[in-house]
Motif scaffolding. Structure first.
Motif, mmCIF file in Angstrom:
data_model
loop_
_atom_site.group_PDB
_atom_site.id
_atom_site.type_symbol
_atom_site.label_atom_id
_atom_site.label_comp_id
_atom_site.label_asym_id
_atom_site.label_seq_id
_atom_site.Cartn_x
_atom_site.Cartn_y
_atom_site.Cartn_z
ATOM 1 N N LEU A 82 -14.073 -1.243 45.982
ATOM 2 C CA LEU A 82 -15.131 -2.225 45.755
ATOM 3 C C LEU A 82 -14.683 -3.629 46.145
ATOM 4 C CD1 LEU A 82 -16.599 -0.912 42.390
ATOM 5 C CD2 LEU A 82 -17.432 -0.539 44.711
ATOM 6 N N LEU A 83 -13.417 -3.930 45.872
ATOM 7 C CA LEU A 83 -12.894 -5.265 46.190
ATOM 8 C C LEU A 83 -12.904 -5.542 47.686
ATOM 9 C CD1 LEU A 83 -9.846 -5.943 43.846
ATOM 10 C CD2 LEU A 83 -11.901 -7.307 44.109
ATOM 11 N N VAL A 84 -12.793 -4.495 48.480
ATOM 12 C CA VAL A 84 -12.816 -4.690 49.927
ATOM 13 C C VAL A 84 -14.246 -4.580 50.463
ATOM 14 C CG1 VAL A 84 -11.997 -3.830 52.146
ATOM 15 C CG2 VAL A 84 -10.462 -3.854 50.183
ATOM 16 N N PHE A 85 -14.960 -3.578 49.964
ATOM 17 C CA PHE A 85 -16.289 -3.294 50.507
ATOM 18 C C PHE A 85 -17.261 -4.469 50.319
ATOM 19 C CE2 PHE A 85 -20.605 -1.540 49.788
ATOM 20 C CZ PHE A 85 -20.855 -1.109 51.084
ATOM 21 N N ILE A 86 -17.361 -4.965 49.094
ATOM 22 C CA ILE A 86 -18.384 -5.971 48.808
ATOM 23 C C ILE A 86 -18.201 -7.265 49.620
ATOM 24 C CG2 ILE A 86 -19.497 -7.332 46.995
ATOM 25 C CD1 ILE A 86 -18.763 -5.097 45.037
ATOM 26 N N ASN A 136 -21.921 -0.052 57.913
ATOM 27 C CA ASN A 136 -21.068 0.862 58.634
ATOM 28 C C ASN A 136 -19.675 0.256 58.844
ATOM 29 O OD1 ASN A 136 -20.344 3.066 60.107
ATOM 30 N ND2 ASN A 136 -21.060 2.190 62.061
ATOM 31 N N ILE A 137 -19.657 -0.993 59.319
ATOM 32 C CA ILE A 137 -18.382 -1.667 59.560
ATOM 33 C C ILE A 137 -17.603 -1.805 58.251
ATOM 34 C CG2 ILE A 137 -17.349 -3.906 60.142
ATOM 35 C CD1 ILE A 137 -19.407 -4.171 62.361
ATOM 36 N N SER A 138 -18.295 -2.257 57.210
ATOM 37 C CA SER A 138 -17.616 -2.462 55.930
ATOM 38 C C SER A 138 -17.032 -1.166 55.393
ATOM 39 C CB SER A 138 -18.582 -3.026 54.897
ATOM 40 O OG SER A 138 -18.810 -4.364 55.180
ATOM 41 N N MET A 139 -17.798 -0.089 55.550
ATOM 42 C CA MET A 139 -17.282 1.179 55.041
ATOM 43 C C MET A 139 -16.060 1.626 55.830
ATOM 44 S SD MET A 139 -20.561 3.443 54.026
ATOM 45 C CE MET A 139 -21.778 2.861 52.869
ATOM 46 N N LEU A 140 -16.155 1.478 57.149
ATOM 47 C CA LEU A 140 -15.001 1.836 57.976
ATOM 48 C C LEU A 140 -13.779 1.020 57.552
ATOM 49 C CD1 LEU A 140 -16.433 2.174 61.605
ATOM 50 C CD2 LEU A 140 -15.191 3.911 60.296
ATOM 51 N N ILE A 157 -10.624 -3.641 63.040
ATOM 52 C CA ILE A 157 -9.175 -3.919 63.012
ATOM 53 C C ILE A 157 -8.905 -5.244 62.291
ATOM 54 C CG2 ILE A 157 -7.164 -4.502 64.428
ATOM 55 C CD1 ILE A 157 -8.205 -2.632 66.563
ATOM 56 N N THR A 158 -9.638 -6.264 62.691
ATOM 57 C CA THR A 158 -9.396 -7.597 62.143
ATOM 58 C C THR A 158 -9.638 -7.643 60.633
ATOM 59 O OG1 THR A 158 -10.150 -8.483 64.239
ATOM 60 C CG2 THR A 158 -9.978 -10.021 62.422
ATOM 61 N N LEU A 159 -10.757 -7.086 60.214
ATOM 62 C CA LEU A 159 -11.070 -7.122 58.780
ATOM 63 C C LEU A 159 -10.086 -6.281 57.968
ATOM 64 C CD1 LEU A 159 -14.973 -7.022 58.624
ATOM 65 C CD2 LEU A 159 -13.459 -8.871 57.918
ATOM 66 N N ALA A 160 -9.742 -5.110 58.510
ATOM 67 C CA ALA A 160 -8.814 -4.239 57.779
ATOM 68 C C ALA A 160 -7.484 -4.964 57.585
ATOM 69 C CB ALA A 160 -8.601 -2.931 58.525
ATOM 70 N N HIS A 161 -7.075 -5.685 58.597
ATOM 71 C CA HIS A 161 -5.823 -6.424 58.499
ATOM 72 C C HIS A 161 -5.942 -7.555 57.472
ATOM 73 C CE1 HIS A 161 -2.757 -9.404 59.796
ATOM 74 N NE2 HIS A 161 -2.023 -8.316 59.877
ATOM 75 N N ALA A 162 -7.079 -8.241 57.517
ATOM 76 C CA ALA A 162 -7.249 -9.394 56.636
ATOM 77 C C ALA A 162 -7.289 -8.995 55.169
ATOM 78 C CB ALA A 162 -8.512 -10.156 57.010
ATOM 79 N N TRP A 163 -7.840 -7.799 54.877
ATOM 80 C CA TRP A 163 -8.033 -7.426 53.475
ATOM 81 C C TRP A 163 -6.968 -6.492 52.929
ATOM 82 C CZ3 TRP A 163 -11.455 -9.709 50.279
ATOM 83 C CH2 TRP A 163 -12.389 -10.556 50.904
ATOM 84 N N ALA A 164 -5.988 -6.164 53.789
ATOM 85 C CA ALA A 164 -4.954 -5.207 53.372
ATOM 86 C C ALA A 164 -4.310 -5.544 52.025
ATOM 87 C CB ALA A 164 -3.898 -5.075 54.459
#
Lengths: 364, 276, 285
Positions: C214-218, C71-75, C157-164
């Protein structure tokens, strides 16, 4: 130009996996001649050049240079040098360093190398360019550097892989003449790969025409144009009108041919391609400039045939007419020089077409 | 220019600016609090101090961690670049059986969660009975750095006109001489770029190091340990500032070399650096 | 028989290939084997058993954690990709000069210490953190906001920022590859900017969007640092449990079964995303 062979190609074939690039190629290239390999893309001409250079090994047959079989000898051991299609100028080296690249492997002093480089650059009209960076050069200059770099090695044979194809038309035409003159002047054998028939005709002493990995005809430019051995060569080099024909009588010295659209004609034996089987002849060919439109009553020709102009393409110095001959199904192309007093004929004009026995080439 | 187009252009520009600001904002906090004299990380700022940098100088354990990380990063970058040269050369110049599968395996750490890489290596090492040391960390780091080396060097090799090598051979040079006089000088910037980037990755990498580090901890593992103590936070900020500057310095250097490489080959630079 | 080229290529690639084989493929194989073993205190029982998998697939705690991780990864993925697209579009279509510089600026944060970037979000979002102290100092709030820290929101928030930055690059590349004359053709054939975007630009950019996804999700599914630092009790993910079982709890077989199960689920979802994505962006290659 001497008659000594510098390169002997015997029954050479080359395949890449299941693809056959060359099969059973035989040719002898003479010392000091300007030899061209001409053909459409994919005909194997570049493959043959690379086999001579030593970048690839033939699958079968032998390539000998100056009497010595080259099998197993890599490119760096062969007395040939190449001018690449992309020129392959080392981008991190100056012009002088590029030209002197191969000399470093020879036992020469620094001064000798410098002298040789200067001389080679002067030969290609680039005196004083030695310190330029490679990227500062124009296309034509790069081509000259590539040539100087090959010539400075004093090879027995210089190989040129479509060296002019990257240049614009004007420059290309100028370089064709310059290259030809330079080759005559230094007397080294040049082998040129090109897909441009006009370029091959202008520059070469002899031309090998290749189709699908085989040499279709090896001849001088004039012989190639005047007496092509088959329809394919005929239409690859210049334009050729084809018409159905039958041989009505043949002897050792002459042949009578009936051409429904033109008429009956007798041909001398020396005008015929070697090994032609008279019984198999079903087509004749006529070059557009070998037919003339007779503009007024006073003009005459050896033979005449009536026809009607169906279209005209004006090209400045020339006009190309399509003319439907009275007894023909398809129009023929006739080229006429636009000299003074000749107006452009409009479609529908009835004309007399002049021709002669020298106009005709037979095909089986 | 019509009005909607003008607005849409401005909308995009403002979006881009906000995006970039948010991207960098957290990092800007590092120097801000590294020089702040308060022991708690909160606004308002109190005063200027160099105390936290002083703390770093006095901490012996930190020095050891820095030393470990530098050794690991150096060896990792050398090995992965060396392997990368071989791989990139093979990928760009040769067709060979199972190419897709082989290249896929080499590149897969790029998307594999690092915990999987770390855990699986750990399990293997435990089974074989190899004890954890800086070498086990290096083994893991080379694995995740290799795809980057291969990508960077592939783009360096791709820019190399194959006829340059043939020209060199044609002019009498040997294979080795051709490598030394033509190939190497032309891909050197790519090699340096690869070394700098993999050095940076290894220096900053935490998850794999966390699993594979023995008693000689790396810098990120050391920082992780310190994070539990609120009193240490200001000095972590100071350390982070130094690390950030070092990383940026290395990356800028790597980027400059990469562009020089492209320029040397007379090619326009690929803006993504061959990473995608 | 191999051709000369094939042999040379294989010889060259073999050192990196063998490295990946020995240090990636072999360990993964060991992990899979391990997951069929079991652990009694300190002893490893090597008889094959499905015990670990039974536990992973039946006990609610694992299901909760795995579902939460997904759920978190998809978000994170949705947020990251949606936010990245306009940025990539801007870079590709609006930036005329210095594209490389812009891209470099975008990628810099990605290369800087991952640990520190997450740590900074802890500092920003914390109870006495930068955000709360700044808001209180400015008088917007009287007491610290608590809903922003130690929960799923903080992790996202943290992950989205890190993987932007990782999400921008593939989309950018796909947009760059679009032949600009196609867009002119669409306009010439009567499409306005909006229709043109949805009928030409977006479908052609789909491969990039797919790659980003895929690069972000996995990789994000496997993250344990972010949940640990900013996730609190409710924000923990499956990787945290794997890490704990490997460390303190000392139950490597169960941890590997958990890891293998998670990877299988992630792989299946990725394949589905890939296939669906191909359908949508279908005819483009």
């Amino acid at each position: 130009m001497s008659e000594n062979a510098i390169i002997e190609i015997e029954d050479v074939s080359k395949s890449f996996g299941s693809v056959t690039a060359l099969s059973g190629v035989d040719a002898i290239i003479r010392e000091g001649e300007f030899f061209s390999l001409l053909g459409p893309s994919g005909c194997g001409k570049t493959t043959l050049l690379r086999l001579i250079a030593g970048f690839d090994e033939p699958t079968g047959g032998t390539v000998s240079i100056a009497g010595e079989p080259m099998a197993g000898k890599p490119a760096n051991m062969r007395p040939t040098n190449m001018v690449f299609q992309s020129y392959a100028i080392f981008p991190h080296l100056s012009v002088g360093e590029n030209v002197g690249y191969g000399l470093k492997k020879k036992k020469m002093s620094r001064q000798e190398i410098a002298d040789e480089v200067t001389r080679a650059l002067a030969m290609v009209d680039l005196a004083g360019y030695g310190d330029r960076a490679a990227h500062e050069l124009s296309g034509g200059q790069r081509q000259r550097v590539a040539l100087a770099r090959a010539l400075v090695m004093k090879p027995k044979v210089v190989l040129l892989d479509e060296p002019l194809s990257a240049l614009d038309k004007k420059l290309r035409e100028q370089m064709q003449i310059e290259l030809r003159q330079l080759q005559k002047q230094i007397g080294i054998t040049f082998i040129l790969v090109t897909h441009d028939q006009e370029e091959a005709l202008i520059m070469s002493d002899r031309i090998a025409v290749l189709f699908e990995g085989e040499i279709a005809q090896l001849d001088t430019p004039e012989a190639l144009y005047r007496r092509p051995v088959n329809k394919r060569v005929a239409s690859f080099i210049g334009v050729m009108n084809f018409m159905p024909a039958t041989v009505t009588a043949s002897s050792d010295t002459a042949m009578s041919v009936n051409i429904p659209s033109l008429g009956q004609v007798d041909l001398r034996a020396d005008q015929l391609p070697e090994g032609l089987n008279p019984a198999a002849v079903d087509t004749i060919g006529v070059r557009p400039e070998m037919l003339t439109i007779l503009f007024d009553e006073s003009e005459t020709a050896e033979r005449e045939a009536p026809g009607e102009v169906t279209s005209a393409s004006y090209c400045g110095d020339m006009t190309y007419y399509s003319v439907l001959l009275a007894q023909a199904d398809e129009p023929v192309t006739i080229s006429m020089r636009n000299t003074t007093g000749r107006s452009i004929l409009t479609p529908g004009t009835q004309v007399r077409v002049g021709w002669g026995h020298e106009s005709v080439v037979l095909f089986d | 220019m019509n009005v909607t187009r003008f607005l849409s252009r401005n909308w995009l520009v403002s979006y881009a600016v906000v995006y970039m600001v948010l991207l960098y904002l957290p990092a800007l906090l590092l120097p801000l609090f590294a020089f702040n004299s308060s022991t708690i990380i909160a606004f308002p700022l109190k005063g200027f101090t160099l105390e936290w940098f002083g703390v770093l100088i006095e901490t012996k354990a930190l020095h050891k961690a820095v030393q470990n990380s530098l050794i690991i990063a150096l060896i990792t970058s050398a090995i992965s670049t060396l392997l990368g040269i071989l791989g990139a050369r093979a990928i760009v110049r040769f067709r060979f059986p199972l190419k897709r599968g082989i290249v896929g395996l080499i590149m897969v750490p790029l998307i594999l969660p690092e915990i999987i890489v770390g855990v699986s290596l750990l399990v293997l090492l435990m089974q074989i009975g190899i004890s954890l040391s800086i070498w086990t960390v290096i083994a893991g780091h080379v694995l995740i750095c290799l795809p980057f080396s291969v990508a960077i060097l592939s783009s360096a090799f791709q820019g190399l006109d194959p006829s340059l090598e043939e020209a060199s051979m044609d002019l009498g040079e040997t294979r080795f001489g051709t490598f030394r006089r033509v190939i190497f000088p032309l891909i050197l910037p790519g090699i340096i770029s690869s070394m700098l980037i993999t050095f940076t990755i290894s220096l900053d990498e935490f998850i794999i190091a966390f699993f594979l580090t023995g008693t000689d901890v790396t810098l990120p593992v050391y920082i992780w340990g310190q994070m539990r103590f609120p009193a240490k936070l200001p000095s972590i900020m100071a350390l982070g500032t130094i690390l950030l500057l070092l990383s940026i310095f290395l990356l800028v250097l790597g980027e400059l070399f990469r562009r020089r490489s492209a320029r040397r080959q007379g090619k326009s630079t690929s803006p993504t650096g061959g990473l995608v | 028989m191999l051709s000369r080229e094939g042999r040379q290529g294989l010889t060259l690639i073999s050192p990196p290939f063998l490295y990946a084989l020995l240090l990636l493929a072999a360990p993964l194989a060991v992990v899979v084997t391990f997951s069929f073993w079991s652990q009694n205190y300190l002893d490893l029982d090597t008889t094959l058993t499905l015990k670990n998998y039974r536990e992973v697939w039946t006990k609610p705690i694992y299901r909760v954690l795995i579902l939460r991780s997904l759920n978190i990864s998809m978000l994170v993925t949705v947020f990251t990709v949606l936010l990245a697209f306009p940025m990539a579009y801007f870079l590709s279509f609006r930036v005329k000069q210095n594209k490389a510089l812009w891209l470099f600026l975008i990628t810099i944060p990605f290369w800087t210490s991952y640990l520190l970037r997450i740590f900074l979000w802890k500092v920003i979002l914390g109870y006495n953190g930068v955000l709360n102290s700044a808001l209180m100092g400015a008088g917007f709030i009287d007491e610290p906001l608590t809903f922003i820290m130690y929960n799923v929101t903080a992790v996202v928030i943290t992950l989205a920022h890190a993987w932007a930055p990782f999400a921008i690059l593939p989309i950018f590349v796909a947009l760059e590859r679009i032949d600009r004359s196609l867009l002119e053709a669409a306009e010439d054939l009567g499409d306005g900017p909006v229709r043109r975007f949805f009928r030409v630009t977006l479908p052609l950019a789909m491969p990039g969007v797919l790659a980003s996804t895929l690069l972000v999700f996995i990789p994000t599914v496997g993250d344990f640092v972010t949940p640990r630092l900013v996730g609190g009790k409710d924000g923990l993910m499956v990787a945290n449990l794997i890490q704990v079982y490997f460390g303190k709890a000392n139950n490597a077989p169960l941890a590997t079964a958990l890891a293998v199960s998670s990877m299988l689920i992630v792989t299946s979802i990725s394949v589905i995303i890939f296939i669906v994505g191909r359908r949508i962006g279908g005819r483009t290659r």
